[in-house]
Design a protein around this motif. Structure first.
Motif, PDB file in Angstrom:
ATOM      1  N   MET A  25       0.844  -1.188   0.000  1.00 52.98           N
ATOM      2  CA  MET A  25       0.000   0.000   0.000  1.00 52.98           C
ATOM      3  C   MET A  25       0.879   1.238   0.000  1.00 52.98           C
ATOM      4  SD  MET A  25      -2.799   1.120   2.845  1.00 52.98           S
ATOM      5  CE  MET A  25      -3.216   2.841   2.938  1.00 52.98           C
ATOM      6  N   LYS A  26       0.432   2.253  -0.731  1.00 56.88           N
ATOM      7  CA  LYS A  26       1.165   3.516  -0.785  1.00 56.88           C
ATOM      8  C   LYS A  26       0.324   4.618  -0.146  1.00 56.88           C
ATOM      9  CE  LYS A  26       3.834   6.383  -3.896  1.00 56.88           C
ATOM     10  NZ  LYS A  26       4.371   6.522  -5.243  1.00 56.88           N
ATOM     11  N   GLU A  27       0.993   5.454   0.633  1.00 61.83           N
ATOM     12  CA  GLU A  27       0.315   6.574   1.296  1.00 61.83           C
ATOM     13  C   GLU A  27       1.094   7.842   0.970  1.00 61.83           C
ATOM     14  OE1 GLU A  27      -1.087   5.963   5.462  1.00 61.83           O
ATOM     15  OE2 GLU A  27       0.303   7.609   5.847  1.00 61.83           O
ATOM     16  N   ILE A  28       0.394   8.870   0.492  1.00 62.70           N
ATOM     17  CA  ILE A  28       1.045  10.129   0.137  1.00 62.70           C
ATOM     18  C   ILE A  28       0.548  11.221   1.071  1.00 62.70           C
ATOM     19  CG2 ILE A  28       1.351  11.881  -1.650  1.00 62.70           C
ATOM     20  CD1 ILE A  28       1.066   9.645  -3.722  1.00 62.70           C
ATOM     21  N   SER A  29       1.501  11.962   1.606  1.00 67.74           N
ATOM     22  CA  SER A  29       1.200  13.116   2.436  1.00 67.74           C
ATOM     23  C   SER A  29       1.938  14.321   1.860  1.00 67.74           C
ATOM     24  CB  SER A  29       1.649  12.898   3.882  1.00 67.74           C
ATOM     25  OG  SER A  29       0.840  11.938   4.523  1.00 67.74           O
ATOM     26  N   ALA A  30       1.536  15.493   2.297  1.00 67.70           N
ATOM     27  CA  ALA A  30       2.210  16.712   1.856  1.00 67.70           C
ATOM     28  C   ALA A  30       2.107  17.771   2.942  1.00 67.70           C
ATOM     29  CB  ALA A  30       1.605  17.227   0.555  1.00 67.70           C
ATOM     30  N   GLY A  31       3.074  18.670   2.927  1.00 72.37           N
ATOM     31  CA  GLY A  31       3.100  19.757   3.892  1.00 72.37           C
ATOM     32  C   GLY A  31       4.122  20.788   3.473  1.00 72.37           C
ATOM     33  N   GLY A  32       4.522  21.587   4.444  1.00 69.35           N
ATOM     34  CA  GLY A  32       5.448  22.627   4.047  1.00 69.35           C
ATOM     35  C   GLY A  32       6.171  23.296   5.184  1.00 69.35           C
ATOM     36  N   VAL A  33       7.198  24.043   4.770  1.00 63.43           N
ATOM     37  CA  VAL A  33       7.884  24.969   5.655  1.00 63.43           C
ATOM     38  C   VAL A  33       7.281  26.330   5.324  1.00 63.43           C
ATOM     39  CG1 VAL A  33      10.079  26.012   6.322  1.00 63.43           C
ATOM     40  CG2 VAL A  33       9.990  23.582   5.692  1.00 63.43           C
ATOM     41  N   VAL A  34       6.575  26.901   6.307  1.00 62.24           N
ATOM     42  CA  VAL A  34       5.860  28.155   6.103  1.00 62.24           C
ATOM     43  C   VAL A  34       6.727  29.299   6.616  1.00 62.24           C
ATOM     44  CG1 VAL A  34       3.750  29.436   6.634  1.00 62.24           C
ATOM     45  CG2 VAL A  34       3.663  26.942   6.383  1.00 62.24           C
ATOM     46  N   TYR A  35       6.761  30.385   5.836  1.00 67.77           N
ATOM     47  CA  TYR A  35       7.519  31.564   6.259  1.00 67.77           C
ATOM     48  C   TYR A  35       6.694  32.820   6.033  1.00 67.77           C
ATOM     49  CZ  TYR A  35       8.477  32.877   1.401  1.00 67.77           C
ATOM     50  OH  TYR A  35       8.330  33.269   0.095  1.00 67.77           O
ATOM     51  N   ARG A  36       7.141  33.894   6.661  1.00 72.66           N
ATOM     52  CA  ARG A  36       6.521  35.205   6.457  1.00 72.66           C
ATOM     53  C   ARG A  36       7.566  36.276   6.721  1.00 72.66           C
ATOM     54  NH1 ARG A  36       3.009  36.482  11.971  1.00 72.66           N
ATOM     55  NH2 ARG A  36       4.830  36.686  13.327  1.00 72.66           N
ATOM     56  N   TYR A  37       7.240  37.484   6.295  1.00 72.21           N
ATOM     57  CA  TYR A  37       8.033  38.654   6.650  1.00 72.21           C
ATOM     58  C   TYR A  37       7.179  39.513   7.568  1.00 72.21           C
ATOM     59  CZ  TYR A  37      11.454  37.404   3.129  1.00 72.21           C
ATOM     60  OH  TYR A  37      12.418  36.739   2.415  1.00 72.21           O
ATOM     61  N   THR A  38       7.746  39.936   8.704  1.00 74.31           N
ATOM     62  CA  THR A  38       7.005  40.788   9.632  1.00 74.31           C
ATOM     63  C   THR A  38       6.855  42.176   9.026  1.00 74.31           C
ATOM     64  OG1 THR A  38       8.981  41.588  10.756  1.00 74.31           O
ATOM     65  CG2 THR A  38       7.984  39.533  11.611  1.00 74.31           C
ATOM     66  N   GLU A  39       6.076  43.026   9.688  1.00 70.89           N
ATOM     67  CA  GLU A  39       5.921  44.405   9.215  1.00 70.89           C
ATOM     68  C   GLU A  39       7.254  45.139   9.196  1.00 70.89           C
ATOM     69  OE1 GLU A  39       2.826  46.327  11.429  1.00 70.89           O
ATOM     70  OE2 GLU A  39       1.306  44.903  10.747  1.00 70.89           O
ATOM     71  N   GLN A  40       8.187  44.681  10.051  1.00 70.12           N
ATOM     72  CA  GLN A  40       9.524  45.281  10.090  1.00 70.12           C
ATOM     73  C   GLN A  40      10.452  44.654   9.041  1.00 70.12           C
ATOM     74  OE1 GLN A  40       8.043  43.869  12.969  1.00 70.12           O
ATOM     75  NE2 GLN A  40       7.144  45.858  13.481  1.00 70.12           N
ATOM     76  N   GLY A  41       9.932  43.727   8.251  1.00 68.59           N
ATOM     77  CA  GLY A  41      10.717  43.115   7.196  1.00 68.59           C
ATOM     78  C   GLY A  41      11.584  41.943   7.648  1.00 68.59           C
ATOM     79  N   ARG A  42      11.348  41.436   8.868  1.00 66.91           N
ATOM     80  CA  ARG A  42      12.133  40.304   9.372  1.00 66.91           C
ATOM     81  C   ARG A  42      11.512  38.988   8.914  1.00 66.91           C
ATOM     82  NH1 ARG A  42      11.544  41.122  14.908  1.00 66.91           N
ATOM     83  NH2 ARG A  42      12.086  38.927  15.202  1.00 66.91           N
ATOM     84  N   LEU A  43      12.355  38.099   8.430  1.00 63.81           N
ATOM     85  CA  LEU A  43      11.920  36.781   7.994  1.00 63.81           C
ATOM     86  C   LEU A  43      11.682  35.902   9.213  1.00 63.81           C
ATOM     87  CD1 LEU A  43      11.563  34.592   5.747  1.00 63.81           C
ATOM     88  CD2 LEU A  43      14.037  34.213   5.941  1.00 63.81           C
ATOM     89  N   GLN A  44      10.563  35.154   9.200  1.00 64.40           N
ATOM     90  CA  GLN A  44      10.261  34.216  10.271  1.00 64.40           C
ATOM     91  C   GLN A  44       9.817  32.892   9.667  1.00 64.40           C
ATOM     92  OE1 GLN A  44       7.337  36.438  12.626  1.00 64.40           O
ATOM     93  NE2 GLN A  44       8.921  36.733  14.179  1.00 64.40           N
TER      94      GLN A  44
END
Length: 143
Positions: free
Chosen positions: A1-20
């Protein structure tokens, strides 16, 4: 049997322009990434975005594929399962950060190098290259 999942590494930039970078704490207390099983009729990309929204409350946009993790596990009724997890770099575009308490213990934003340190200290080993790959795509040096 095969099972497929998916997801991610989520990022954003704050209002001050900092990556999180977003990390979740799973139900076992480990640092992890939002992901889940593909449903009938979905693409892996749709699965990744749906699971991120369900687990974290955020709507995202896929920026790039990161990598896949493949492994096997034993299921009590299906026997050996070939598991394939597709991960994407995902930019958070809307929504309110909120953990899906049925699935995970918590979710939060971290500075990129802090996220990398947390992943290495208390994350799953097979996610190291996923987080490292996301940081590389975002042009963050991990060494």
């Amino acid at each position: 049997m095969k099972e497929i999942s998916a997801g991610g590494v989520v990022y954003r930039y704050t209002e001050q322009g900092r990556l999180q970078i977003q990390l979740i704490q799973d139900r076992y207390g480990k640092v992890s990434l939002p992901k889940g099983k593909m449903e009938a009729g979905e693409t892996v990309e749709q699965t990744a975005l749906r699971e991120i929204a369900e687990e974290t409350g955020l709507v995202g946009k896929i920026i790039a594929p990161i990598d896949q993790i493949k492994y096997q596990y034993e299921h009590e009724s299906h026997g050996t399962v070939d598991k394939e997890v597709h991960y994407y770099l995902v930019e958070a575009i809307s929504g309110t950060l909120q953990a899906q308490v049925e699935e995970i213990r918590g979710v939060d934003w971290f500075d990129p190098l802090d996220a990398w340190k947390r992943q290495r200290q208390s994350g799953y080993d097979n996610n190291h290259r996923i987080v490292a790959g996301a940081l590389q795509l975002l042009r963050i040096q991990t060494d």
